[in-house]
Write an enzyme that holds these catalytic residues in place. Structure first.
Site, PDB file in Angstrom:
ATOM      1  N   ASP A 194     -11.079  12.998   7.396  1.00 44.91           N
ATOM      2  CA  ASP A 194      -9.806  13.176   8.093  1.00 44.91           C
ATOM      3  C   ASP A 194      -8.720  13.044   7.047  1.00 44.91           C
ATOM      4  O   ASP A 194      -9.013  12.821   5.866  1.00 44.91           O
ATOM      5  CB  ASP A 194      -9.642  12.183   9.256  1.00 44.91           C
ATOM      6  CG  ASP A 194      -8.816  12.811  10.382  1.00 44.91           C
ATOM      7  OD1 ASP A 194      -7.646  13.148  10.134  1.00 44.91           O
ATOM      8  OD2 ASP A 194      -9.356  12.989  11.483  1.00 44.91           O
ATOM      9  N   HIS A 271      -6.009  18.459   9.284  1.00 38.11           N
ATOM     10  CA  HIS A 271      -6.401  17.048   9.127  1.00 38.11           C
ATOM     11  C   HIS A 271      -6.978  16.785   7.736  1.00 38.11           C
ATOM     12  O   HIS A 271      -7.942  16.030   7.609  1.00 38.11           O
ATOM     13  CB  HIS A 271      -7.435  16.651  10.189  1.00 38.11           C
ATOM     14  CG  HIS A 271      -6.818  16.248  11.500  1.00 38.11           C
ATOM     15  ND1 HIS A 271      -6.420  14.956  11.774  1.00 38.11           N
ATOM     16  CD2 HIS A 271      -6.538  16.966  12.619  1.00 38.11           C
ATOM     17  CE1 HIS A 271      -5.920  14.904  13.015  1.00 38.11           C
ATOM     18  NE2 HIS A 271      -5.969  16.109  13.541  1.00 38.11           N
ATOM     19  N   GLU A 331      -5.709  20.265  16.262  1.00 36.98           N
ATOM     20  CA  GLU A 331      -4.324  19.941  15.918  1.00 36.98           C
ATOM     21  C   GLU A 331      -3.858  20.537  14.583  1.00 36.98           C
ATOM     22  O   GLU A 331      -3.328  19.835  13.741  1.00 36.98           O
ATOM     23  CB  GLU A 331      -4.149  18.416  15.865  1.00 36.98           C
ATOM     24  CG  GLU A 331      -4.541  17.728  17.147  1.00 36.98           C
ATOM     25  CD  GLU A 331      -4.427  16.211  17.083  1.00 36.98           C
ATOM     26  OE1 GLU A 331      -3.866  15.658  18.027  1.00 36.98           O
ATOM     27  OE2 GLU A 331      -4.886  15.594  16.113  1.00 36.98           O
TER      28      GLU A 331
HETATM   29  C1  TNX Z   1      -6.267  13.207  18.363  1.00 36.06           C
HETATM   30  S1  TNX Z   1      -8.859  14.076  19.518  1.00 36.06           S
HETATM   31  C2  TNX Z   1      -7.169  13.468  17.347  1.00 36.06           C
HETATM   32  C3  TNX Z   1      -7.510  12.398  16.399  1.00 36.06           C
HETATM   33  C4  TNX Z   1      -6.769  11.125  16.701  1.00 36.06           C
HETATM   34  C5  TNX Z   1      -6.774  10.906  18.190  1.00 36.06           C
HETATM   35  C6  TNX Z   1      -6.204   9.611  18.653  1.00 36.06           C
HETATM   36  C7  TNX Z   1      -8.816  14.905  18.220  1.00 36.06           C
HETATM   37  C8  TNX Z   1      -9.742  15.998  18.128  1.00 36.06           C
HETATM   38  N1  TNX Z   1      -7.900  14.614  17.260  1.00 36.06           N
HETATM   39  O1  TNX Z   1      -7.280  12.843  15.102  1.00 36.06           O
HETATM   40  O2  TNX Z   1      -7.388  10.083  16.040  1.00 36.06           O
HETATM   41  O3  TNX Z   1      -6.031  11.950  18.790  1.00 36.06           O
HETATM   42  O4  TNX Z   1      -6.544   9.390  20.007  1.00 36.06           O
END
Ligand code: TNX
Length: 762
Positions: A194, A271, A331
């Protein structure tokens, strides 16, 4: 003597089995039938009997159960061994699948059969929960006669762990895999990459761990704030760690012995801030060749991005034999792609209409890459943006309510809904919970989740691969905190993945009660959140008493005090039923076990103010679903808490608030409180003023006080949620009628709400 012990044990078991489920096993087996015959009694001669060496690992695991120590013997095919626990594979059980098994207990022998070794493994896990935890061992223990036929509901029963935000040592990873196996989960999703930490050794790119596995520790900042990789020579303290390839092989082998598949995740295209701190030359560039800001996203127009990731994946594929490889995909901030010369060239060449297509371009490249190597790509559901290759699989992390729409897209899907299976959310609403990411997902909510949406057409149901819970570790600095967040919610997850659906919360609660001592014996730091008392208050309109109910999600002995002392204390009372309160009170409550508190105590304020139960006329119209209980909301002696959308708040849109209250008789009052909530980012503002008028006859009103909100403008728009009781004090006055008005905050170009839950009159 032995017969007597057997008999006593037998009756004890029969008694304990009086509930719905004859065996207390989590997850609930597919079918359990109680036998009529005598129980099987374990004695010093009881032995495990094998007919085939394929069953040996299961036999060894069974022999190693606490207190078991059974010798392992070889038996003839088709033979019936007295006093044996027979483990055998049988081709006729193919209808139970690779993971199913049967478990039969008779006075003469226990027979465990399965189509494949995984089935025998799960039967042993069932035995683990069946056998009592006894210091003196199992000799003398009688198991009642029964038949179990068992197999899982879903083939993907997963638990995820983010080791990027906080690193977890190999020993704990192995323990975690044991926890999965105990709960008949079969997929460990290892989130190895990450933005703030790269955790897997890649021999062709050593910088990824030489630098990328370490970050500079910055006092007073969260790890992701102002993140910086640590490089040799830096004097500042560092945090991190990574897994060598040898360690990864060890973990994968350890997992395989426990029928757990390890699915690695290498995040792309987002990420990945850490990657670009190691290789800044890979960042997107503007037309002059200047690097764009590091937002953790690979440049889709640069062949070197693909080369790096292919190099990484080549080594990942060597290490992980899993069918699925997780490539992240969540994201992704696409803004750099819109400004990057190379990405823009790619867009023009391919005639892509939108930046989403750049994402698909990137993802589909790796889908092909993995397919060519006999693997399958899985990614977070955002990879559906653009045109995703039909062969890709999805991990859905949105709300359970929207899952059907995603399943209709037709990709094989693992359901990890953020609404039910995010184990980084709070487990109770108590202020004593350790800091968590946010959200609120108590044990019961996990248990109540039904993975197959009712409205989903039959044809799409086969796309559901299974369920998984995600454990993001932003606020889990160590293994102990991971255990706290995972247990006991993992027990509910176990039911979702394995058991056939249909909910029996009381039954589950009872089974879990029996499982907790095992967690203790395993040394697990499980959360006691489900033992934290919760209170609800209900106003009895006829007597104006406030009826307080206390409860815990898991059954426990509840005690409370009304004198402000911390229970347990000499003045505590056992909670035996609702309390009828005539006056304001402070209730302090806690659940006990053997006289010891299970958690910190909770404090609940019962506010029996003078307007409770008064007649109310609303002179404004609550908007949409923010009706709560209408005007009664204001005088029900209940506060709505810190979630304005929870149905306990009145929401008034683009209107001033006005309510008229009428007391039963002339009442002396000296203070009015206007209890409200604000989240400016959601268009919910505290009022600009509040005004109180009183009257004795309902005709002639007199203004007794005005409150003005004097804060500076403009008011910032944020997602901070605040509650406040605006209080207006005045000289005591007797009245029978009261008017409360509140003017809303006008904001240019936007609708504005007032949210109110109570008018507190003293
Ligand atoms: C979203 S859920 C993210 C993570 C974070 C999380 C915190 C997802 C696929 N991505 O990178 O840690 O929210 O709840």
């Amino acid at each position: 003597m032995k017969q007597l012990i057997t008999l006593v044990a037998y009756f004890l078991i029969i008694l304990s089995l009086a509930g719905q489920s004859p065996l207390r096993i989590i997850p609930e087996p597919f079918r359990v039938e109680q036998g009529q015959g005598q129980p099987f009694t374990i004695d010093a001669q009881t032995a495990i009997v094998l007919r085939d060496s394929i069953a040996l690992p299961a036999a060894q695991r069974l022999a190693a159960l606490p207190g078991a120590n059974f010798p392992i013997k070889w038996g003839a095919k088709g033979g019936a061994e007295e006093n044996g626990i027979i483990l055998e594979l049988s081709p006729d059980l193919d209808y139970l699948g690779d993971e199913g098994y049967t478990f039969q207990v008779r006075q003469e022998a226990i027979t465990i059969r399965a189509f494949r070794p995984a089935g025998l493994f799960y039967a042993v896990e069932t035995a683990r929960q069946l056998f009592p935890q006894r210091a003196e061992g199992l000799i003398g223990y009688a198991i009642p006669s029964f038949d179990v036929e068992d197999h899982p509901r879903f083939s993907w029963r997963g638990l995820h762990l983010d080791v990027s935000r906080h690193f977890m040592p190999v020993d704990f990873i192995k323990k975690y895999i044991d926890y999965l196996a105990f709960h008949k989960l079969n997929t460990f999703h290892w989130h190895l990459v990450d933005g703030i930490g790269w955790r897997i050794e890649i021999k062709s790119h050593p910088e990824l761990t030489d630098w990328g596995a370490w970050r500079v520790v910055k006092e007073g900042k969260m790890p992701w704030q102002d993140f910086e990789v640590w490089k040799e020579g830096d004097e500042r303290p560092r945090y991190g760690g990574f897994y060598t390839q040898e360690e990864i092989r060890e973990v994968v082998a350890y997992a395989r012995e426990r029928f757990v598949t390890v699915v690695p995740e290498i995040e792309l295209p987002g990420h990945s801030e850490v990657v670009f701190q190691c290789y800044p030359e890979l960042l997107c560039q503007d037309s002059l060749g200047n690097p764009l800001r590091n937002i953790g996203v690979y440049c889709a127009g640069n062949p070197a991005s693909y080369q790096l990731l292919e190099d990484v994946l080549d080594e990942v594929l060597e290490l992980f034999p899993s069918e699925y490889i997780h490539i992240g995909g969540d994201e992704v901030n696409k803004s750099n792609w819109g400004r990057c010369a190379r990405c823009q060239r790619l867009m023009a060449e391919q005639q892509y209409p939108s930046l989403h297509d750049i994402q698909s371009h990137f993802i589909n490249h790796f889908d092909k890459y993995l397919q060519a190597r006999g693997r399958k790509l899985i990614g977070w559901h955002e990879i559906l943006e653009g045109e995703l290759s039909p062969s890709a699989s999805i991990m859905y992390w949105g709300g359970a309510g929207q899952a059907a729409a995603y399943l209709r897209r037709g990709h094989p899907t693992v359901l990890t809904p953020g609404s039910h299976l995010y184990f980084d959310h709070y487990q109770s609403q108590s202020p004593h919970e350790p800091k968590a990411w946010g959200g609120y997902t108590p044990l019961k909510e996990v248990y109540e989740y039904e993975p197959v949406p009712e409205e989903l057409e039959e044809a799409y149901r086969a796309n559901i691969l299974g369920v998984q819970a995600n454990v993001w570790t932003e606020y889990m600095p160590d293994a102990r905190q991971v255990e706290y967040m995972v247990f006991p919610r993992i027990a509910a997850l176990s039911e979702l993945g394995w058991a056939q659906g249909g909910k029996d919360w009381p039954g589950f609660r009872e089974k879990l009660g029996a499982l907790l001592p095992r967690y203790e014996a395993m040394g697990v730091n499980y959360a006691r959140s489900a033992f934290r008392p919760q209170a609800t208050f209900e106003l009895d309109p006829s007597t104006k008493e406030l009826v307080a109910r206390l409860e815990t999600d898991l059954e426990a002995e509840l005690v409370y005090t009304l004198d402000g002392s911390e229970p347990p204390s000499p003045s505590m009372h056992p909670y035996t039923g609702p309390l009828r309160l005539e006056h304001s009170a402070t209730i302090k409550a806690v659940a006990l076990k053997d006289g010891q508190p299970l958690t910190e105590s909770e404090t609940f304020e019962a506010v029996l103010h003078k307007a409770r139960g008064a007649a109310v006329e609303l002179h404004c119209t609550p908007y949409g679903s923010y009706q709560a209980k209408g005007g009664f909301t204001l005088v029900d002696a209940n506060f709505g808490g810190n979630k304005w959308g929870n149905g306990q708040w009145l929401g008034i849109l683009d209107q001033d608030f006005e309510a008229a209250l009428e007391f039963d008789s002339l009442t002396l009052i000296r203070q009015v409180g206007f209890s409200c909530i604000e989240e400016t980012g959601a268009g919910i503002y505290f009022p600009v003023n509040v005004e109180v008028e009183v009257s004795a006859d309902g005709q002639h009103f007199k203004k007794v006080k005005t409150w003005q909100n004097n804060r500076p403008k403009p008011i910032p728009r944020t997602s901070d949620i605040r509650t406040q009781t605006i209080t207006l004090d005045f000289a005591p006055i007797a009245c029978r009628y009261l008017r409360v008005k509140a003017a809303y905050q006008k904001v240019e170009g936007q609708g504005v709400f007032i949210f109110v839950d109570e008018v507190v009159v003293e």
